[in-house]
Write a protein that holds these residues in place. Sequence first.
Motif, PDB file in Angstrom:
ATOM      1  N   GLY A  89      13.924  30.912  32.707  1.00  0.00           N
ATOM      2  CA  GLY A  89      14.420  29.547  32.856  1.00  0.00           C
ATOM      3  C   GLY A  89      15.925  29.444  32.932  1.00  0.00           C
ATOM      4  N   PRO A  90      16.596  29.141  31.811  1.00  0.00           N
ATOM      5  CA  PRO A  90      18.035  28.876  31.808  1.00  0.00           C
ATOM      6  C   PRO A  90      18.900  29.984  32.405  1.00  0.00           C
ATOM      7  N   PHE A  91      18.493  31.225  32.252  1.00  0.00           N
ATOM      8  CA  PHE A  91      19.306  32.330  32.761  1.00  0.00           C
ATOM      9  C   PHE A  91      19.392  32.336  34.290  1.00  0.00           C
ATOM     10  N   ARG A  92      18.544  31.557  34.968  1.00  0.00           N
ATOM     11  CA  ARG A  92      18.524  31.558  36.428  1.00  0.00           C
ATOM     12  C   ARG A  92      19.410  30.455  37.023  1.00  0.00           C
ATOM     13  N   ASN A  93      20.183  29.799  36.163  1.00  0.00           N
ATOM     14  CA  ASN A  93      21.137  28.791  36.613  1.00  0.00           C
ATOM     15  C   ASN A  93      22.215  29.457  37.475  1.00  0.00           C
ATOM     16  N   LEU A  94      22.532  28.880  38.624  1.00  0.00           N
ATOM     17  CA  LEU A  94      23.464  29.502  39.568  1.00  0.00           C
ATOM     18  C   LEU A  94      24.880  29.617  39.018  1.00  0.00           C
ATOM     19  N   GLN A  95      25.284  28.698  38.157  1.00  0.00           N
ATOM     20  CA  GLN A  95      26.613  28.803  37.552  1.00  0.00           C
ATOM     21  C   GLN A  95      26.699  30.022  36.640  1.00  0.00           C
ATOM     22  N   LEU A  96      25.648  30.258  35.870  1.00  0.00           N
ATOM     23  CA  LEU A  96      25.618  31.435  35.004  1.00  0.00           C
ATOM     24  C   LEU A  96      25.595  32.707  35.841  1.00  0.00           C
ATOM     25  N   ILE A  97      24.817  32.706  36.910  1.00  0.00           N
ATOM     26  CA  ILE A  97      24.752  33.870  37.789  1.00  0.00           C
ATOM     27  C   ILE A  97      26.122  34.167  38.381  1.00  0.00           C
ATOM     28  N   ALA A  98      26.829  33.132  38.840  1.00  0.00           N
ATOM     29  CA  ALA A  98      28.163  33.311  39.411  1.00  0.00           C
ATOM     30  C   ALA A  98      29.114  33.904  38.375  1.00  0.00           C
ATOM     31  N   ALA A  99      29.048  33.382  37.146  1.00  0.00           N
ATOM     32  CA  ALA A  99      29.931  33.875  36.089  1.00  0.00           C
ATOM     33  C   ALA A  99      29.660  35.339  35.768  1.00  0.00           C
ATOM     34  N   THR A 100      28.384  35.714  35.697  1.00  0.00           N
ATOM     35  CA  THR A 100      28.062  37.105  35.376  1.00  0.00           C
ATOM     36  C   THR A 100      28.422  38.045  36.528  1.00  0.00           C
ATOM     37  N   LEU A 101      28.305  37.562  37.759  1.00  0.00           N
ATOM     38  CA  LEU A 101      28.745  38.370  38.896  1.00  0.00           C
ATOM     39  C   LEU A 101      30.222  38.704  38.764  1.00  0.00           C
ATOM     40  N   ILE A 102      31.022  37.716  38.421  1.00  0.00           N
ATOM     41  CA  ILE A 102      32.468  37.916  38.303  1.00  0.00           C
ATOM     42  C   ILE A 102      32.819  38.790  37.106  1.00  0.00           C
ATOM     43  N   VAL A 103      32.275  38.443  35.942  1.00  0.00           N
ATOM     44  CA  VAL A 103      32.632  39.165  34.713  1.00  0.00           C
ATOM     45  C   VAL A 103      32.221  40.630  34.784  1.00  0.00           C
ATOM     46  N   LEU A 104      30.963  40.909  35.188  1.00  0.00           N
ATOM     47  CA  LEU A 104      30.529  42.303  35.273  1.00  0.00           C
ATOM     48  C   LEU A 104      31.277  43.032  36.378  1.00  0.00           C
ATOM     49  N   GLY A 105      31.651  42.309  37.441  1.00  0.00           N
ATOM     50  CA  GLY A 105      32.441  42.919  38.500  1.00  0.00           C
ATOM     51  C   GLY A 105      33.774  43.419  37.981  1.00  0.00           C
ATOM     52  N   VAL A 106      34.447  42.590  37.181  1.00  0.00           N
ATOM     53  CA  VAL A 106      35.732  42.987  36.586  1.00  0.00           C
ATOM     54  C   VAL A 106      35.540  44.176  35.646  1.00  0.00           C
ATOM     55  N   ILE A 107      34.478  44.132  34.831  1.00  0.00           N
ATOM     56  CA  ILE A 107      34.204  45.237  33.902  1.00  0.00           C
ATOM     57  C   ILE A 107      33.943  46.530  34.665  1.00  0.00           C
ATOM     58  N   LEU A 108      33.148  46.455  35.727  1.00  0.00           N
ATOM     59  CA  LEU A 108      32.869  47.635  36.545  1.00  0.00           C
ATOM     60  C   LEU A 108      34.157  48.168  37.161  1.00  0.00           C
ATOM     61  N   GLY A 109      35.026  47.271  37.603  1.00  0.00           N
ATOM     62  CA  GLY A 109      36.296  47.696  38.190  1.00  0.00           C
ATOM     63  C   GLY A 109      37.169  48.435  37.197  1.00  0.00           C
ATOM     64  N   ILE A 110      37.240  47.922  35.966  1.00  0.00           N
ATOM     65  CA  ILE A 110      38.044  48.577  34.924  1.00  0.00           C
ATOM     66  C   ILE A 110      37.470  49.953  34.599  1.00  0.00           C
ATOM     67  N   ALA A 111      36.140  50.017  34.443  1.00  0.00           N
ATOM     68  CA  ALA A 111      35.491  51.294  34.132  1.00  0.00           C
ATOM     69  C   ALA A 111      35.716  52.306  35.244  1.00  0.00           C
TER      70      ALA A 111
END
Length: 290
Positions: free
Chosen positions: A111-133
Motif C-alpha cells: 500500500g503506502p510504500f507504492r506512493n510515487l513521491q516515496l518512490i521518487a525520494a528513494t530513487l534519489i537517496v539510494l542513487g546518491v548512496i550508490l554514487g558515494i559507495a
Amino acid sequence: MSWFESFILGLVQGLTEFLPISSSAHLRLTAAFAGWKDPGAAFTAVTQIGTEAAVLIYFRKDIARIITAWSRSLVDSSRRGDHDAKMGWLVIVGSIPIGVLGLAFKDQIEGPFRNLQLIAATLIVLGVILGIADRLAARDTQGGRHRAARPRKSLEELNVRDGLLFGLAQAMALVPGVSRSGATISGGLFMGYSREAAARYSFLLAIPAVLASGLFELKDIGEGHVSWGPTIFATVLAFVVAYAVIAWFMRFITTRSFMPFVIYRVVLGVVILVLVYAGVLDPHAGESVG
C-alpha cells in the motif's frame, strides 16, 4: 490486465531487475505514466520468479557447487570450513532480515510504500548512496597521489557479520525505488568488497527471498485485474530478457563504474517529483488494484 500491458511490464521487469535502478519502481512508474492500474506487489513478486530463474541458470555452476558443499557439510564436519559450504550458510543468514521485515511490513509494502513521491525520494537517496559507495571503491582501486591502491575484499572473505549486513541492505528493497541490487551492492562496497564480489553475492542472496516471495504471492494472482495468463507471459518474457541483462551487467561492472545508474536514478526521481508537485502526475495514480 491486457496482453499488451503484460508484454511491456514483463520487458521492464527483465530489463530492470538486476540493474541498480529498482524494477518494482519501474513497474509502478510504467503503469502510472501509461494510465494503467498499478500491477501490484503480487504481480511484481511473481514476475521476479522469472528473473530469478535467469540467475539460477546463469550461476548454475556456482549454485550447484554451493548446494553440494553445504549439503555434505551437514553430515561431514570436516567439510564445514569449505568456502562453498560456508557460502550456503551465509546466503541463509543473509536472507533472514528480508524474510522477517517482509512479513512484518506486508501491508505497507502493498500500500503506502507504492506512493510515487516515496518512490521518487528513494530513487534519489539510494542513487546518491550508490554514487558515494562507488567513488570509495574507485578510490581504493586506483589509489591517489598520496597513497597506494588497496585491494577490495573478495567473497572468500565474507563472514557472518557481513552476510547479515548484506541482508539488512537487501531488506531495504522492500520499498519500491530502493533496488535490491543497488542496496546490496552499495552495502558491499561500503564494507570494502569489490564491485564484482558485491554484485555476485547480491544475485545469490536474492534467490531465497525472491523465490519465497513469488511463491507466497501466487495466491493473489487472479484477483482483481491481474489474471494468470498475462502474468505467466510477463514472467517468461522477464526471464529471457533478464538472462541477457545479467550477462551484460557482470561484464560491465568489471571495467565501468555505477555512475551512469546513479545519474539516471537521480534525474528520474527529480522528474517524478516535479511532475507530482506540478499536478501533472497523481502520486496515487492507478493505485487501486481491486
